[in-house]
Design an enzyme around this catalytic site. Structure first.
Site, PDB file in Angstrom:
ATOM      1  N   SER A 202       0.840  -1.197   0.000  1.00  0.00           N
ATOM      2  CA  SER A 202       0.000   0.000   0.000  1.00  0.00           C
ATOM      3  C   SER A 202       0.874   1.246   0.000  1.00  0.00           C
ATOM      4  CB  SER A 202      -0.971  -0.054   1.177  1.00  0.00           C
ATOM      5  OG  SER A 202      -1.973   0.919   1.064  1.00  0.00           O
ATOM      6  N   GLU A 310      -8.903  -5.178  -4.740  1.00  0.00           N
ATOM      7  CA  GLU A 310      -8.269  -4.253  -3.797  1.00  0.00           C
ATOM      8  C   GLU A 310      -9.286  -3.382  -3.061  1.00  0.00           C
ATOM      9  OE1 GLU A 310      -5.069  -3.898  -3.046  1.00  0.00           O
ATOM     10  OE2 GLU A 310      -3.852  -4.604  -4.722  1.00  0.00           O
ATOM     11  N   HIS A 422      -7.726  -5.412  -0.540  1.00  0.00           N
ATOM     12  CA  HIS A 422      -6.458  -4.769  -0.212  1.00  0.00           C
ATOM     13  C   HIS A 422      -5.910  -5.334   1.095  1.00  0.00           C
ATOM     14  CE1 HIS A 422      -3.630  -1.483  -0.654  1.00  0.00           C
ATOM     15  NE2 HIS A 422      -3.915  -0.981   0.539  1.00  0.00           N
TER      16      HIS A 422
END
Length: 521
Positions: A202, A310, A422
């Site tokens: 991330s 995600e 995610h």
């Protein structure tokens, strides 16, 4: 990503403690002696050193300085303070004195052996997190030295007035200082300072991508792994061309602290304080797309990847009833005003045609699925592919590898509609199915199975192979030899119950976004 509330999955931490004599270990570093713990994991002896200071900040918003030396033996038995952030954990104290790192190192058979090093940069939207959340024990058992680091966050790490007063990028400077510590000191832990891989997820992944471009990182690493985020991700970097430029956010913060203007500086979950383009310090002297065009970072062997769904993570709190035409139109308006200011209406129409195929004929479930894929593609898939293409267009570019992560653990406690959100890969990457003692965990409280262990072992093997050899599969893993991604053959590995080689991930959608980006301000 930049238009949804930031929700972070924090995972895996802990170490298996040891005790005096047979269970304590002391190393001598250039800064002084450290006492750590020795433990056995999966038949390997792993030494753990926690809370090592690598820097200090003489004054808020200034560049960090190397930590001072110490005399005697310093205990490295517990984590250092986390950097100030939103209250996501009460487990560790937070302090502005937070530049600590942690080292997990296997004992090599030959004491003179120098092992490859993997330095982890945590995610959390540049706002939250700490290196202490990630246990490097299982990866270290694969024959690498693992380092996890802290860096300043939110306004302490990324406030910018876009001038000499506060140019910004303090968090990136902290990351660079940690890498300089590794260069100077990691040999004391059996690590090879000339064989360093940086990896992150991330905002940690986009940080890795930005460090790969930065002129200030030369000689500090040679390989990079980027999990869900790159420099071209539209949420990754603040620029003067943004609708609300970095210095405006700084002024708004000042107003919040007592001036007359009544405005929030949080912007409904946007990444307000983040890395910026600035020439004052030279961390990021040009916009990433210009640096890529000028072949910065093209000599770094890189492994990139995305998760299948995600952005479902950022819809967890939204009821199904949220997914109506009116609400999605509002979200698209926010998105296009932020990312496509030159022609937001035209961009919005194009997105509706590409992803929604007609609002009126779709169910709420279909609209939710389309919204997840749209945001996944714009925030992660398309920028990652474009960045790889720009690197590969450089002459003598280093090898690039690409994956899509599609694995759902057997007892996954995330709803089926969310798919593979995610951060889903984090417990697999760090070996959580092998039942590490956990220091902190969130949303991973379910039984792990033999299938989960198999996938985790395969992923850890490929990640550490990449650090050792510059290839994830010098020998086949899961009956697969991972080919590089090239302009001629756009290979990627799908990481699921089985590993499989595929090509041209979401080629149509990638071309759609690249075409749309060419019209951006």
């Amino acid at each position: 990503m930049a238009t949804r509330p930031v929700l972070v999955i924090l995972v895996l931490i802990g170490w298996t403690a040891a005790s005096v004599n047979s269970e304590m270990v002391v190393v001598n570093t250039p800064d002084g002696a450290l006492r750590g713990r020795r433990a056995s994991f999966m038949g390997k002896t792993i030494n753990t050193f926690l809370g090592i200071p690598f820097g200090h900040v003489p004054q808020r918003f200034l560049d960090p300085s190397p930590a001072a030396n110490w005399s005697g033996v310093r205990d490295a038995l517990s984590f250092g303070a986390m950097c100030p952030q939103l209250p996501v954990s009460l487990v560790l104290p937070a302090s502005e004195d937070c530049l600590f790192l942690n080292v997990y190192t296997p004992e090599p058979e030959d004491p003179k052996e120098a092992l490859p090093v993997m330095v982890w940069i945590h995610g959390g939207g540049y706002q939250t997190g700490t290196g202490a959340y990630y246990n490097g024990t299982a990866l270290a058992a694969k024959g690498v030295v693992v380092v996890t680091i802290n860096y300043r966050l939110d306004l302490f790490g990324f406030l910018s007035t876009e001038d000499f007063g506060c140019p910004g990028n303090m968090g990136l400077l902290d990351q660079l200082l940690a890498l300089k510590w590794v260069k100077k000191s990691i040999a004391s832990f059996h690590g090879n300072p000339s064989d360093v891989t940086i990896f992150g997820e991330s905002a940690g992944s986009s940080s890795v991508s930005l460090l790969r471009l930065s002129p200030m990182s030369q000689g500090l690493f040679s390989k990079a792994i980027m999990e869900s985020g790159v420099s071209l991700s539209p949420w990754a970097v603040g620029q003067s061309t943004d609708v609300t430029r970095p210095s405006k956010w700084a002024a708004m913060l000042g107003n919040e602290m007592g001036c007359s203007e009544n405005t929030t500086a949080r912007n409904n979950g946007n990444f307000v304080f983040k890395p910026v383009v600035e020439k004052t310090q030279g961390v990021l002297p040009l916009p990433p797309i210009e640096m890529l065009a000028q072949r910065y970072g093209s000599d770094v062997i890189s492994l990139h990847g995305v998760n299948k769904d995600e952005n479902s993570l950022f819809y967890f709190k939204d009821p199904l009833s949220y997914f109506t035409q009116a609400n999605l139109e509002t979200q698209l308006t926010t998105l296009t005003n932020a990312y496509f200011a030159r022609d937001p209406a035209g961009a919005k129409d194009a997105m509706v045609k590409e992803y929604f195929k007609g609002f009126n004929s779709s169910t709420e479930e279909q609209l939710r699925s389309a919204a997840i894929q749209l945001m996944t593609d714009v925030d992660f898939v398309a920028p990652t592919v474009l960045e790889m293409h720009m690197v590969l267009n450089a002459s003598k570019a280093a090898s690039q590898y690409f994956y899509e992560y599609v694995y759902r653990p057997t007892n996954y406690n995330v709803p089926q509609w969310a798919g593979v959100p995610h951060a889903s890969e984090l417990p697999i990457v760090f070996g959580q199915p092998f039942e590490l003692d956990r220091f902190f965990a969130h949303d991973w409280n379910f039984p792990w199975t033999a299938a989960d262990k198999t996938v985790s072992d395969e992923v850890m093997t490929m990640w550490t192979n990449f650090a050792k050899y510059g290839k994830p599969t010098p020998q086949a893993v899961g009956h697969v030899t991972w080919p590089p991604y090239t302009m001629e053959k756009q290979n990627y590995v799908e990481i699921g119950n089985l590993l499989s080689i595929k090509t041209d991930l979401k080629a149509q959608q990638v071309q759609f976004w690249i075409g749309l980006w060419s019209k951006r301000t």
